[in-house]
Write a protein that holds these residues in place. Structure first.
Motif, short mmCIF file in Angstrom:
data_model
loop_
_atom_site.label_atom_id
_atom_site.label_comp_id
_atom_site.label_asym_id
_atom_site.label_seq_id
_atom_site.Cartn_x
_atom_site.Cartn_y
_atom_site.Cartn_z
N UNK A 161 8.61 31.24 44.18
CA UNK A 161 7.26 31.73 44.48
C UNK A 161 6.98 31.67 45.98
N UNK A 162 7.46 30.60 46.62
CA UNK A 162 7.33 30.51 48.08
C UNK A 162 8.09 31.66 48.75
N UNK A 163 9.34 31.91 48.33
CA UNK A 163 10.15 32.96 48.96
C UNK A 163 9.51 34.33 48.79
N UNK A 164 8.88 34.56 47.64
CA UNK A 164 8.27 35.86 47.38
C UNK A 164 7.14 36.16 48.36
N UNK A 165 6.52 35.12 48.91
CA UNK A 165 5.43 35.33 49.87
C UNK A 165 5.84 34.99 51.30
N UNK A 166 7.14 34.78 51.50
CA UNK A 166 7.63 34.40 52.83
C UNK A 166 7.70 35.62 53.73
N UNK A 167 7.83 35.41 55.05
CA UNK A 167 7.87 36.55 55.98
C UNK A 167 9.22 37.28 56.01
N UNK A 168 10.20 36.82 55.24
CA UNK A 168 11.49 37.52 55.21
C UNK A 168 11.35 38.74 54.30
N UNK A 169 11.71 39.94 54.75
CA UNK A 169 11.54 41.14 53.92
C UNK A 169 12.28 41.03 52.59
N UNK A 170 11.65 41.52 51.53
CA UNK A 170 12.21 41.41 50.19
C UNK A 170 13.60 42.06 50.07
N UNK A 171 13.84 43.26 50.62
CA UNK A 171 15.19 43.84 50.50
C UNK A 171 16.26 42.95 51.13
N UNK A 172 15.95 42.32 52.26
CA UNK A 172 16.93 41.44 52.90
C UNK A 172 17.14 40.18 52.07
N UNK A 173 16.09 39.67 51.46
CA UNK A 173 16.25 38.49 50.59
C UNK A 173 17.24 38.79 49.47
N UNK A 174 17.15 39.98 48.88
CA UNK A 174 18.06 40.31 47.78
C UNK A 174 19.50 40.45 48.26
N UNK A 175 19.69 41.02 49.44
CA UNK A 175 21.05 41.11 49.99
C UNK A 175 21.62 39.71 50.22
N UNK A 176 20.81 38.81 50.76
CA UNK A 176 21.25 37.44 51.01
C UNK A 176 21.61 36.75 49.70
N UNK A 177 20.75 36.90 48.69
CA UNK A 177 21.00 36.26 47.39
C UNK A 177 22.27 36.83 46.73
N UNK A 178 22.44 38.13 46.85
CA UNK A 178 23.62 38.75 46.25
C UNK A 178 24.89 38.30 46.95
N UNK A 179 24.86 38.25 48.29
CA UNK A 179 26.08 37.86 49.02
C UNK A 179 26.44 36.41 48.74
N UNK A 180 25.47 35.50 48.73
CA UNK A 180 25.76 34.10 48.41
C UNK A 180 26.32 33.97 47.00
N UNK A 181 25.78 34.72 46.07
CA UNK A 181 26.25 34.67 44.68
C UNK A 181 27.67 35.18 44.56
N UNK A 182 28.02 36.22 45.35
CA UNK A 182 29.40 36.70 45.38
C UNK A 182 30.33 35.61 45.88
N UNK A 183 29.95 34.95 46.95
CA UNK A 183 30.79 33.90 47.53
C UNK A 183 30.99 32.75 46.56
N UNK A 184 29.97 32.43 45.78
CA UNK A 184 30.05 31.31 44.85
C UNK A 184 30.65 31.69 43.50
N UNK A 185 30.96 32.97 43.30
CA UNK A 185 31.56 33.41 42.05
C UNK A 185 30.65 33.27 40.85
N UNK A 186 29.33 33.42 41.08
CA UNK A 186 28.37 33.30 39.99
C UNK A 186 28.12 34.68 39.39
N UNK A 187 28.78 34.99 38.30
CA UNK A 187 28.70 36.34 37.74
C UNK A 187 27.28 36.67 37.28
#
Length: 305
Positions: A166-192
């Protein structure tokens, strides 16, 4: 996989022992007739990408990119159609096998949109490689539920994680960039689960298939802005946390594109998605079919971050 005969199986995994850097358009490999191969612990095989899709026995494979050699750590069966993951990112699916170097090793051919090399995927020695059965091919009896339900067992802890979202959803980081960051970290961690989830959410947010498919090799792709590259570099450094930690050069590049509040939000985004990745992988959460992700309001132990 042979429908009606093959059920669920464990993943085959190993580590990259040598990175390859070249491509060829005239390799002349020949696809073997068999659709699967048993591999043993300690064997070394070569990973080769190709944009060929013909799976018939004897098909000629010319356009290839070489990723490297993998030493098998957990043996098993590799089937045509298995998903191939390397360095935490999805590479493509197994097309088949070429035996021109056998009995020394097999060339494991991987179907991709465009032949890629090891450096283009950011691969390095010791990177994890996995061959996984596609979710839709697992037996109907295979569990799609986590080992434990954290939302029910530890509701306060789970709600604390939801609070971070909920904090991240209202943070100043743009939502599209947040999703790219989350997707890339998930790829690195092998979380299908998280990879499928964040790819799904990024697509719903307007991301193109080209950018999402290029994320695993973002350094070699022209699809990303300088600010996005800086954020992705920080994401990778903070997720991997090697002997250098997060290098000053990586941090300084991010600081050149984001103000302090945005940097704080970026750090918290990386920390939060890494926590979700570890929860999902530890509890055995697997990806649901497209559109099957549940909302936070359902206390099922899953997350929509």
């Amino acid at each position: 996989m042979i429908p009606g005969e093959d059920g669920a199986k464990r993943a085959v995994s190993g580590q990259l022992v040598k990175v390859l850097t070249h491509r060829r358009d005239d390799r002349g490999m020949t696809l073997e007739g068999f659709a699967s191969r048993c591999v043993r612990r300690g064997e070394v095989h070569e990973l080769v990408t190709t944009d060929h899709t013909e799976a018939a026995a004897g098909a000629r494979i010319d356009r290839v990119g070489f990723l490297g050699f993998v030493e098998i750590g957990c043996g098993g069966v590799i089937d045509r159609g298995d998903e191939v993951w390397a360095g935490g990112g999805r590479v493509g699916t197994v097309l088949g096998f070429d035996a021109c170097h056998f009995p020394n090793h097999y060339n494991i051919l991987i179907t991709v949109p465009e032949p890629l090399t090891g450096p283009q995927l950011g691969l390095a020695p010791e990177a994890e490689v996995r061959f996984e059965q596609r979710a839709e091919e697992r037996s109907p009896g295979a569990s799609m539920n986590p080992r434990i339900n954290l939302a029910e067992l530890e509701p306060a802890a789970y709600q604390a994680m939801v609070g971070l979202e909920q904090y991240l959803a209202s943070s100043p980081l743009p939502a599209p960039l947040r999703e790219l960051v989350k997707l890339r970290a998930s790829q690195l961690n092998g979380c299908s689960f998280c990879v499928e989830l964040h790819r799904h959410q990024a697509g719903n947010g307007g991301e193109t298939d080209e950018r999402l498919s290029s994320l695993v090799r973002w350094r070699a792709s022209p699809c990303f802005s300088a600010a996005e590259r800086a954020a992705l570099a920080l994401t990778e450094a903070a997720t991997r946390l090697g002997t250098e930690g997060v290098p000053d050069a990586v941090w300084d590049e991010a600081a050149a594109h984001f103000d302090d509040r945005q940097l704080a939000a970026l750090v918290m985004t990386v920390a939060t998605v890494n926590a979700w990745n570890r929860i999902a992988v530890s509890t055995g959460l697997v990806a649901k079919p497209a559109g099957g992700f549940r909302e936070h309001t359902e206390p099922q132990g899953t997350h929509l971050t």
